[in-house]
Design a protein around this motif. Structure first.
Motif, short mmCIF file in Angstrom:
data_model
loop_
_atom_site.label_atom_id
_atom_site.label_comp_id
_atom_site.label_asym_id
_atom_site.label_seq_id
_atom_site.Cartn_x
_atom_site.Cartn_y
_atom_site.Cartn_z
N ASN A 37 -53.51 -13.06 -19.55
CA ASN A 37 -52.59 -12.25 -20.37
C ASN A 37 -51.97 -11.12 -19.57
O ASN A 37 -51.92 -9.97 -19.99
N ASN A 38 -51.45 -11.46 -18.37
CA ASN A 38 -50.92 -10.42 -17.50
C ASN A 38 -49.62 -10.84 -16.79
O ASN A 38 -49.31 -10.36 -15.72
N TRP A 39 -48.88 -11.77 -17.40
CA TRP A 39 -47.63 -12.27 -16.80
C TRP A 39 -47.87 -12.84 -15.41
O TRP A 39 -47.04 -12.74 -14.53
N SER A 40 -49.07 -13.43 -15.24
CA SER A 40 -49.48 -14.05 -13.97
C SER A 40 -49.38 -13.07 -12.80
O SER A 40 -49.18 -13.47 -11.65
N GLY A 41 -49.53 -11.78 -13.11
CA GLY A 41 -49.53 -10.75 -12.07
C GLY A 41 -48.18 -10.50 -11.43
O GLY A 41 -48.12 -9.97 -10.32
N CYS A 42 -47.10 -10.86 -12.12
CA CYS A 42 -45.77 -10.77 -11.51
C CYS A 42 -44.73 -10.19 -12.46
O CYS A 42 -44.88 -10.22 -13.68
N LEU A 43 -43.69 -9.66 -11.86
CA LEU A 43 -42.44 -9.35 -12.56
C LEU A 43 -41.52 -10.56 -12.35
O LEU A 43 -41.45 -11.10 -11.25
#
Length: 100
Positions: A37-43
């Protein structure tokens, strides 16, 4: 895509629904949101999140936190090369919840 320690160290509420225009994109967004639940660690750029046909469309994301509260955020895409920068710490409407 731009890797981000800021997102990598984040763990958000569970994504329950995502809409682009009138299209349900929940399954695709759950993949991008990732197992942590972290946007796969990306912007991600809007085009990477929503596809090349995303210009001038509304989006809405709905979440449910472990305490059962519903959260959401929404926006409008005016530049498909702009980075999609969803709120962290708590979704936008978290600040509207009053505690007794």
């Amino acid at each position: 895509m731009l890797e981000s320690d800021y997102y990598l160290n984040y763990k958000g509420p569970n994504l329950v629904k995502a809409i682009l225009g009138t299209e349900d994109i929940t399954d695709k967004m759950k993949e991008l949101y990732g197992v942590n639940n972290n946007w796969s660690g990306c912007l991600w750029m809007n085009s990477e999140v929503f596809g090349d046909d995303c210009l001038n469309k509304n989006y809405r994301f709905d979440f449910e936190s472990v305490d059962g509260h519903n959260h959401w955020f929404h926006g409008f895409i005016t530049d498909k090369k702009q980075y999609f920068n969803p709120p962290l710490v708590s979704p936008m409407n978290q600040n509207l919840i009053q505690t007794k």
